[in-house]
Write an enzyme that holds these catalytic residues in place. Sequence first.
Site, mmCIF file in Angstrom:
data_model
loop_
_atom_site.group_PDB
_atom_site.id
_atom_site.type_symbol
_atom_site.label_atom_id
_atom_site.label_comp_id
_atom_site.label_asym_id
_atom_site.label_seq_id
_atom_site.Cartn_x
_atom_site.Cartn_y
_atom_site.Cartn_z
ATOM 1 N NE ARG A 99 4.896 4.355 3.390
ATOM 2 C CZ ARG A 99 6.044 4.607 3.995
ATOM 3 N NH1 ARG A 99 6.095 5.370 5.063
ATOM 4 N NH2 ARG A 99 7.163 4.086 3.534
ATOM 5 C CB THR A 396 8.933 6.430 12.771
ATOM 6 O OG1 THR A 396 9.478 6.442 11.449
ATOM 7 C CG2 THR A 396 7.491 6.032 12.699
ATOM 8 C CB THR A 414 6.928 8.207 10.062
ATOM 9 O OG1 THR A 414 8.290 8.609 9.919
ATOM 10 C CG2 THR A 414 6.413 7.722 8.716
ATOM 11 C CD GLU A 416 11.521 7.348 5.716
ATOM 12 O OE1 GLU A 416 12.500 6.653 5.388
ATOM 13 O OE2 GLU A 416 10.556 6.859 6.306
ATOM 14 C CD GLU A 435 7.343 8.115 4.676
ATOM 15 O OE1 GLU A 435 8.172 7.232 4.972
ATOM 16 O OE2 GLU A 435 6.933 8.955 5.475
ATOM 17 C CG ASP A 438 10.669 4.576 3.243
ATOM 18 O OD1 ASP A 438 11.867 4.591 3.547
ATOM 19 O OD2 ASP A 438 9.758 4.376 4.077
ATOM 20 C CB SER A 457 5.900 1.433 5.503
ATOM 21 O OG SER A 457 6.115 1.730 6.869
ATOM 22 C CB SER A 458 10.041 -0.946 8.247
ATOM 23 O OG SER A 458 10.867 -1.237 7.141
ATOM 24 N N GLY A 478 11.969 3.502 14.001
ATOM 25 C CA GLY A 478 13.291 2.953 13.743
ATOM 26 C C GLY A 478 13.552 2.476 12.332
#
Length: 581
Positions: A99, A396, A414, A416, A435, A438, A457-458, A478
């Site tokens: 990340r 993503t 991703t 983002e 990013e 986020d 993050s998701s 998503g």
Amino acid sequence: MKATALACGLALSIVLQPLPAAAGTPVATGTGGAVATISAQASQSALAILDQGGNAIDAAVAAAATLGVTDPFSCGIGGGGFMVIYLARDKRVITIDHRETAPASFTPHAFLENGKPLDFDTAVASGAAVGVPGTVRGWHEALQRYGTMDFKQVLAPAIEVANKGYPVTEIFSHLTAENERKFQLYAPTSALYLRSGKAVQPGAVIRNPGMARAYAEIAQGGVKAFYEGPIARAIVAAVNTPPLNPGKTARAGRMTMADLANYEARIRQPLRSTYRGYEIYGMPLPSSGGATVAEALNILEGYDLKAMPRAEAEHLYLEASRLAFADRNAYLADPEYLDAPVAGIVSKAYAAERRKLIKRQAARSAHAGDPYSYQDDQSVPLRPQSKGLQLENAHTTHLTVSDKDGNVVAYTFTIESWGGSGIVVPGYGFLLNNEMTDFDFSGPHPNVPEAGKRPRSSMAPTIALKDGKPAFTIGSPGGATIITTVLQTIFNYIDLGMPMDQALNAPRLSERNGDATSIEPGFPGSAQARALQGFGQRWEAAPEEIGAANALVFNPDGTVTAVSEGKRHGVGTALVQRRGH
């Protein structure tokens, strides 16, 4: 910052003679290795590496690199991601967190101006939104630790695609058009994807020698070529002095060469949970995906969903997701900056308490629970209040690969937002992430910006085992809907008994503890929608496509079925080394 006219360097050429696009094949069953991505070229790159004797890790990096060319607005070396790997020889699952991190200049006030949060879109389209990219470092760790090939081998297919070109699809052109205003800000981005300020039309062929050059430098010089060499200097220059078109303005960032040189990926233990006889392995923090999926599944496990009418079972899925998101929004963030109560959140006992809150009529908004009481924690930790859902972009990509030896990769990465920050690195043809948006723009909250921190993050790449062996994988793009897409697909597959292709292609319902549930076009007014409305469920006014998932299923007869989208984001491409009969 005032615009300066900058040379775009090796950017791109566009040929207007259409090339035939490879037809997507969304489902394939066979033996040997398998791959599913949303890009025919990316899936073919993975299969080529498998056919050359590479393993699933090698093939995953090859597919990801090619997606960086063909799906550049969703992913690439200007961003970051999470990789979940099942190592067949060791019979264990590991994860690689690459990340993006906040530059050392970041403070909790990074997105505040005069004490108020910045406009979200303004923050996105800026150098200030760019985090230190982690993708190349993540690929390096994956190949060095678990692969069998080097950068020169696995990047070769992507270099070929970048040089030869690929045809613009309808969705590529459509989504470019939706982001014309952002792309119009920056000179190299305009040169790449716009013509006279408008999106490149379907059928045009895009060639990107700049990205081929970036990959070639990484293939030659390894990970240091990206983090310490000319590419690093070009990234820092683009962030701190955005390459604007004349008359345009955007906020500059403050990134240094030290930020790039100091970037580290993390090898983390996966988050393990169980569900109806399956072991579910997902990403730990700073991804909220694994914990949120696990909590919702633990809540659902207390119901005999197979014995219920479908509408009642789906109502429970939505309400379990609502409760899990209330906890996710309140507690989860980078574990190196706070001690989040993950053990409590994923405990079965805590799920049993949360389950008591579900009624026959849908809730309007759920409050966070107190998971601290359900873990062995003798401290007196901060118990933050749940906040409303932070705006989170949805662009993503996810891919999944297996090999003949039984290794498996589920990988989500991703930049983002669609097109990230909008900044293409001059001379190198890749987009930089946004990013940093986020983070929660204001606090107090666990997910506020801090120097070196990874934004929550998701992303939720997931590998499920049964009886100690891989059973299936699932993941999706998503934004925050990634979590619900993964959760709903598991629910569809295990509880509703759908084959994986049907589970993946079913209408998606995304409840994230908001005012209403997100739905897809065509769902309002359907019999399924009316049945759920009987339980008090209500829908967002503007339906949109949710996610573009990919999955693998490991069948009892030893074959593997690769599954991609049958309609979303075009049609995905699933391939196997040897087709079944």
